[in-house]
Enzyme design. Structure first.
Site, PDB file in Angstrom:
ATOM      1  N   GLU A  67      56.930  -2.447 -46.007  1.00  0.00           N
ATOM      2  CA  GLU A  67      58.109  -1.578 -46.063  1.00  0.00           C
ATOM      3  C   GLU A  67      58.589  -1.142 -44.669  1.00  0.00           C
ATOM      4  OE1 GLU A  67      55.427  -1.057 -48.361  1.00  0.00           O
ATOM      5  OE2 GLU A  67      56.664  -2.267 -49.716  1.00  0.00           O
ATOM      6  N   ILE A  91      44.952  -5.563 -42.732  1.00  0.00           N
ATOM      7  CA  ILE A  91      43.610  -6.112 -42.527  1.00  0.00           C
ATOM      8  C   ILE A  91      43.431  -7.349 -43.392  1.00  0.00           C
ATOM      9  CG2 ILE A  91      41.132  -5.636 -42.658  1.00  0.00           C
ATOM     10  CD1 ILE A  91      41.752  -2.698 -42.113  1.00  0.00           C
ATOM     11  N   GLU A  94      40.832 -11.405 -48.796  1.00  0.00           N
ATOM     12  CA  GLU A  94      40.402 -12.701 -49.325  1.00  0.00           C
ATOM     13  C   GLU A  94      41.564 -13.575 -49.773  1.00  0.00           C
ATOM     14  OE1 GLU A  94      37.568 -11.874 -52.374  1.00  0.00           O
ATOM     15  OE2 GLU A  94      36.035 -11.232 -50.948  1.00  0.00           O
ATOM     16  N   THR A  95      42.734 -12.974 -49.937  1.00  0.00           N
ATOM     17  CA  THR A  95      43.873 -13.751 -50.435  1.00  0.00           C
ATOM     18  C   THR A  95      44.911 -13.947 -49.332  1.00  0.00           C
ATOM     19  OG1 THR A  95      45.222 -11.873 -51.106  1.00  0.00           O
ATOM     20  CG2 THR A  95      43.527 -12.617 -52.662  1.00  0.00           C
ATOM     21  N   HIS A  97      47.730 -12.618 -49.192  1.00  0.00           N
ATOM     22  CA  HIS A  97      48.599 -11.442 -49.082  1.00  0.00           C
ATOM     23  C   HIS A  97      48.837 -11.081 -47.619  1.00  0.00           C
ATOM     24  CE1 HIS A  97      50.248  -8.238 -51.728  1.00  0.00           C
ATOM     25  NE2 HIS A  97      50.329  -7.602 -50.582  1.00  0.00           N
ATOM     26  N   PHE A 122      57.019  -3.753 -32.425  1.00  0.00           N
ATOM     27  CA  PHE A 122      56.031  -4.240 -33.408  1.00  0.00           C
ATOM     28  C   PHE A 122      54.657  -3.663 -33.078  1.00  0.00           C
ATOM     29  CE2 PHE A 122      53.097  -7.618 -34.961  1.00  0.00           C
ATOM     30  CZ  PHE A 122      53.517  -7.709 -36.280  1.00  0.00           C
ATOM     31  N   ARG A 136      40.943  -0.937 -31.810  1.00  0.00           N
ATOM     32  CA  ARG A 136      42.301  -0.887 -31.250  1.00  0.00           C
ATOM     33  C   ARG A 136      43.052   0.386 -31.609  1.00  0.00           C
ATOM     34  NH1 ARG A 136      40.196  -5.507 -31.909  1.00  0.00           N
ATOM     35  NH2 ARG A 136      40.686  -7.270 -30.539  1.00  0.00           N
TER      36      ARG A 136
END
Ligand code: DLZ
Length: 158
Positions: A67, A91, A94-95, A97, A122, A136
Site C-alpha cells: 500500500e 521479509i 516461503e511463497t 508473495h 524507497f 538494518r
C-alpha cells in the site's frame, strides 16, 4: 549495493545541506511494525537533525508495503510537499508473495518519482530474515530510515 561492511547511518563528512525550507511526507507500513517503527523514527529524527521543522513533516501509515505506492501518491500530489519518504520491510517467506510485493512497490515508487518530478524515496527493507532486518533498523548496519531521509535531502538539492 551490499551494506555488509558499512554502517549506513554514518554520513558525517559527506555534504548534506540544511533542509529547513522543505516540507516532507513520510508514509510507513504497519507490517513488521517492530522494524518499520525504528526506520520511521530514524527518518523523522534525521530530518529534524538537518533543520526540518516538526510541523513540516507529515506522517501517515498504511497497512503493508504493497500500500506504500498509493499512500505515497496521495502525499506526492500535494503541492506543499517537496519530497516523500516511503518506509517498509518485506521479509522473505516461503511463497512468492515477497517477490510480488517488492517488485510492485519498487515499480510503483519509481513511477511516482517521474510522475510528480519530486523525490519519492524507497526506504523499504527486503531482507531474507528477521535478523537482517534488525541489523538494518538500528543494528550493526545502521538505520536505513536515516539513510532514506538523507537521500531525500540530497535529491532536493540535486
Ligand atoms: C501479506 C504480507 C506479507 C505476507 N508479508 C508482508 C511483509 O513482510 N511486509 C509488508 O510490508 N507487508 C506484507 N504483507 C502485506 C502486504 O504488503 C499487503 O498489505 C497485503 O497484501 C494487502 O494488499
Amino acid at each position: 549495493m551490499s551494506s555488509q561492511h558499512k554502517n549506513l547511518s554514518e554520513f558525517e563528512g559527506s555534504a548534506i545541506k540544511n533542509a529547513s525550507k522543505y516540507k516532507f511526507g513520510i508514509v510507513w507500513a504497519e507490517w513488521n511494525h517492530e522494524i518499520t517503527s525504528v526506520l520511521y523514527k530514524g527518518a523523522y529524527d534525521t530530518l529534524l537533525k538537518y533543520g526540518v521543522k516538526p510541523k513540516n513533516i507529515i506522517s501517515k501509515t498504511v497497512p503493508g508495503s504493497f500500500e506504500l505506492t498509493l499512500g505515497a501518491q496521495k502525499l506526492a500530489k500535494r503541492k506543499d510537499l517537496h519530497a516523500v519518504i516511503c518506509i517498509g520491510c518485506v521479509i522473505q517467506g516461503e511463497t512468492k508473495h515477497f517477490d510480488f510485493i517488492c517488485q510492485a512497490v519498487a515499480n510503483g515508487i519509481t513511477d511516482l518519482n517521474i510522475k510528480y518530478n519530486k523525490p519519492v524515496i524507497f526506504g523499504v527493507l527486503t531482507p531474507n530474515n528477521q535478523q537482517q532486518a534488525i541489523d538494518r533498523a538500528g543494528g550493526k548496519h545502521g538505520n536505513k530510515g536515516d539513510e532514506a531521509a538523507v537521500t531525500a535531502i540530497k535529491m532536493l538539492h540535486f
